[in-house]
Design an enzyme around this catalytic site. Sequence first.
Site, PDB file in Angstrom:
ATOM      1  N   CYS A   1      41.804  41.995  49.277  1.00 25.85           N
ATOM      2  CA  CYS A   1      41.954  43.109  48.203  1.00 25.85           C
ATOM      3  C   CYS A   1      41.736  43.985  48.434  1.00 25.85           C
ATOM      4  O   CYS A   1      42.483  45.161  47.465  1.00 25.85           O
ATOM      5  CB  CYS A   1      42.257  42.392  47.302  1.00 25.85           C
ATOM      6  SG  CYS A   1      41.403  41.384  46.344  1.00 25.85           S
TER       7      CYS A   1
ATOM      8  N   GLN B   1      35.086  36.630  53.233  1.00 23.12           N
ATOM      9  CA  GLN B   1      35.646  37.250  53.881  1.00 23.12           C
ATOM     10  C   GLN B   1      34.827  38.196  54.576  1.00 23.12           C
ATOM     11  O   GLN B   1      35.503  38.229  56.387  1.00 23.12           O
ATOM     12  CB  GLN B   1      36.185  38.421  52.688  1.00 23.12           C
ATOM     13  CG  GLN B   1      36.702  37.277  52.265  1.00 23.12           C
ATOM     14  CD  GLN B   1      37.057  38.333  50.638  1.00 23.12           C
ATOM     15  OE1 GLN B   1      36.617  39.181  50.457  1.00 23.12           O
ATOM     16  NE2 GLN B   1      38.458  37.706  49.993  1.00 23.12           N
TER      17      GLN B   1
ATOM     18  N   GLY C   1      47.168  25.416  26.140  1.00 26.08           N
ATOM     19  CA  GLY C   1      48.527  26.715  26.828  1.00 26.08           C
ATOM     20  C   GLY C   1      48.013  26.512  27.662  1.00 26.08           C
ATOM     21  O   GLY C   1      47.149  25.657  28.705  1.00 26.08           O
TER      22      GLY C   1
ATOM     23  N   MET D   1      43.570  33.126  32.532  1.00 24.43           N
ATOM     24  CA  MET D   1      41.756  32.989  32.200  1.00 24.43           C
ATOM     25  C   MET D   1      41.509  31.431  31.995  1.00 24.43           C
ATOM     26  O   MET D   1      40.192  30.936  31.993  1.00 24.43           O
ATOM     27  CB  MET D   1      41.418  33.391  30.848  1.00 24.43           C
ATOM     28  CG  MET D   1      41.354  35.161  31.988  1.00 24.43           C
ATOM     29  SD  MET D   1      40.422  36.203  30.936  1.00 24.43           S
ATOM     30  CE  MET D   1      41.905  36.609  29.278  1.00 24.43           C
TER      31      MET D   1
END
Length: 406
Positions: free
Chosen positions: A51, A118, A187, A191
Site C-alpha cells: 500500500c 511482503q 461499540g 481502533m
Amino acid sequence: MGEIFVAGVNFKVAPVEVREKLACSLEETKKVLPILKRETPLEEVMLLSTCNRVEVYAYNFVENSEDLINKLLEIKRLNPSFKRYFFVKRGEEAVYHIFKVASSLDSMVIGEPQIVAQFKEAYRVAKEAGTVGKILNRVYEKALRASKRVRTETGISRSAVSVSYAAVELAKKIFGDLKEAKVLLIGAGEMGELAANYLRRFGAKLHITNRTYERALKLVKELSGNVLRFEELKEYLPLMDIVIVSTGAKDYILKREDFERSVRERHYEPQFVIDIAVPRNVDPEAGNVEGVFLYDIDDLKQVVEENLKERIKEAQRGEIILWDEVKKFMNWYESLKAEPYILELKASVEGKEVSPYIKKLVHRAIKEIKRNPEVADIILRIFKEVEKNEPRRKELSNVYNGTHGA
C-alpha cells in the site's frame, strides 16, 4: 558487468492516488515480471507492491531508466506523465535502499513487521516466475540478513506505534499477565476492534456489546467471545478488568458514578478503561475514581509519539548496520568483475606444462585480483607479457647456468 538498480514510487514521492494506480496484485505481478524481463534490457527483476510502495528491483539495466518505467506505465495503461513520480537508484545506493526497505527503516511506521513478509512474498513470486538469478538471489539473502540484524541489535520494534497496540501495552503494564483478563468492547469502531483483537491474542477473554445487537453478533464471529446486551452494560461493568469504548455516541455513555459503583463491587481491584471514541464516550471525571485507569485517544497518541521518537533513535543505529551489510555485499559484487580474469589465468596453466615460476605468478595474480578487482585487467596484461617472454627467460637462464657451470 551489469548494474543493480531500483525504480519505483513510494509514499515519500507519490500520493496514494498515484500508488494505487500502479499497485499490482499477486496475480498481476506474476504476469508483469516476465513482460518486464522480456521487453526491457533486464537480466533479473522482482517487483514489490504494497500500500505504501511499488518498486522494481533489477539487475543489468544498462540503458535509459525510462525504458522500464515506460513499460510499467504501458502495462498499467497509465499516462506517461506519471513518470514524474518515479525515483531511480543505482549501484550501492540501490542496494542500500533495498536493505533499508526490507529492514522496515524506510517504512511509514519504522519497525513495522509486515514489510518483511511482503518482501519475502515478492521474492517468492519472482523466483517462481524465473525472473531472479545469481545477483538478486544474493541481494535477497543479504537484505534478510540485514533486516534480522537491525531487529535483533536495535530496539526499532520494541515499543507500540499504533494507538490500538499502545492501549495493549498500557494494559500489560497495569495487569502484567493478560491471560484470563476480562475485556469488554463497547461499540464497533475500527481502533477498538483492533485493540480488542490484540488483547485476545494475549489470552484475554472478550465480551462485546453494541447498541445494535446484530452488529455485536457479527463482531463475535470475527473476534470470538461473548455477546452482552447493551441495556445490561452497567450490570456487567464491575465484572470487567479492561473496558474499551469505541462507539459513535455524541455524549457520555459511562459516567463517574458508574465507575464508583463498579470499583466498589470489585473491591477496588484496578479497572483499565480505554476511550478511543471521538467525541469521548466516558466522562473524564471517571479517571479520578480510585482504581480506575482512564486513557483517551490523546493519551494514547502521546504514548505513540514518544515511542516513535525512540524508534527514530534506534533507526539511526540500524542504518550503521545496513551500511556494514551493504559494504560486505558490494565487496562480493565487485569481486564478480574479476571472475573472467581469474578463469583466464587458470586456463593459462591448467593441463599445460609450465614452469613453477609461472604457476607461482598465476597464484599471486589471482590473489591480488580477488583483493582488488579494479586492477584485474592490468594484471592480466602484465601476466601475458611475462608468459610470452618465458621461453626467452628460460634460454637466458640456461645460458647463464651453463656458463657458470663450465
